[in-house]
Each structure stands twice: as C-alpha cells, then as structure tokens.
Design a protein around this motif. Structure first.
Motif, PDB file in Angstrom:
ATOM      1  N   ASP A 112       0.813  -1.216   0.000  1.00 17.97           N
ATOM      2  CA  ASP A 112       0.000   0.000   0.000  1.00 17.97           C
ATOM      3  C   ASP A 112       0.844   1.262   0.000  1.00 17.97           C
ATOM      4  N   VAL A 113       1.841   1.301  -0.882  1.00 14.83           N
ATOM      5  CA  VAL A 113       2.643   2.508  -1.029  1.00 14.83           C
ATOM      6  C   VAL A 113       2.222   3.233  -2.308  1.00 14.83           C
ATOM      7  N   MET A 114       2.322   4.554  -2.271  1.00 20.77           N
ATOM      8  CA  MET A 114       1.893   5.365  -3.407  1.00 20.77           C
ATOM      9  C   MET A 114       3.083   5.733  -4.289  1.00 20.77           C
ATOM     10  N   VAL A 115       2.889   5.609  -5.604  1.00 19.12           N
ATOM     11  CA  VAL A 115       3.878   6.066  -6.573  1.00 19.12           C
ATOM     12  C   VAL A 115       3.755   7.580  -6.654  1.00 19.12           C
ATOM     13  N   ILE A 116       4.876   8.289  -6.428  1.00 20.59           N
ATOM     14  CA  ILE A 116       4.810   9.747  -6.561  1.00 20.59           C
ATOM     15  C   ILE A 116       5.369  10.225  -7.893  1.00 20.59           C
TER      16      ILE A 116
END
Length: 164
Positions: A112-116
């Motif tokens: 659940d990590v966001m691509v920035i």
C-alpha cells in the motif's frame, strides 16, 4: 514613470528532472509580467511533472498537485526488475513491492505505497519508481534492493472496487 513590478516568482535554479523538489532547486526572481499560475512560495516537497530548464518559471501546471508527500512519509526511489512494468503505473498508483532472491519465493517488502513519480530512464533492464513510504518501509526496500530483484503488485483504484 517606473515600470510596474510583480512580486518575485520561483524559477528553476538549474536544469531539473521530474520528481520531488528540494531546497536549492528553485530560486526567487522578479519577472514582469509573471506568467499565469506562477508560484511565489511552497515548491519544496512538491513533485515536478516534467523536466525544467534553468531559469524557467515554475507554474502550477508543472506540478503534480495531488501528490505531495503524505505526513510521516519519505520519498523512496526503487528500481524494479522489469522496465515494461513501469508503464503500468503512474503518479498516484498504489502498489505493493516484492523482493525475490535466487531459488526462494518472493516476499512482500512494502504494501500500500503510493507512486509519486516515474522518472524516465535510459536503462532497458530496470525501471525507477519514486514511492511515498514510511521510513521503516524505506529501510526494508533498501535492504531488499541490495540483494534481490524487486517487482510490484498493482492495487486497483478505490473507485473501481465499488462501481457506481
């Protein structure tokens, strides 16, 4: 008569690549007339959507507005093994990161990590992703990357889980 001057705006302090803006990446200059949407403050920590040349004014259209680093996260660059996979994600995508070592099953290292941002690279063998992670996830990713090959899982967008 004196020409009317605008308050200083931010411009690129040097040639910049897409990604997180850091202190020293921009500087304030007086420019009359200032372009529409020119930023005067608040650029550090924001994500630049594309490259900029030194001296180019920073406008709101150059930034990924919704992708500030969430509180408590850090920008973590990781290289995934398959460069083609990077085309499947974009800023705002939510992913999981797996590590595989020779002759062992893959293990989930960060979930659940966001691509920035997905910077363009010239390497055909792997792809660079910059993720918003906790400091603990960043440490696990660095250790995994040092000795294994990283791949990703892609989470469906929340609005696709519960259609209309």
């Amino acid at each position: 008569m004196r020409p009317q001057t605008s308050p200083p705006i931010l411009v690129a302090a040097r040639d910049l690549r897409p990604g997180l803006l850091r202190p020293g990446d921009v500087r304030a200059v007086s420019l009359t007339p200032a372009p529409d949407g020119a930023l005067r403050t608040g650029a550090v920590g924001r994500v630049l959507a594309g490259p900029m040349r030194r001296g180019e004014p920073l406008t709101d259209a150059r930034l990924l507005h919704s992708l500030r680093l969430p509180a408590g996260t850090v920008a973590t660059p990781v290289r995934i093994a398959d460069a083609d996979v990077a085309s499947l994600v974009s800023p705002g995508s939510t992913i999981g990161v797996l590590v595989a070592w020779e002759d062992q099953p893959a293990q989930l290292v960060a979930d659940d990590v966001m691509v920035i941002t997905v910077p363009k690279t010239t390497d055909d063998h792997d792809a660079l992703l910059v993720l918003a992670t906790t400091p603990d996830q960043a440490g696990r990713l660095a250790a995994a990357q040092a000795s294994g090959r990283l791949s990703i899982t892609i989470k469906p967008a929340a609005d696709h889980l519960n259609p209309g």
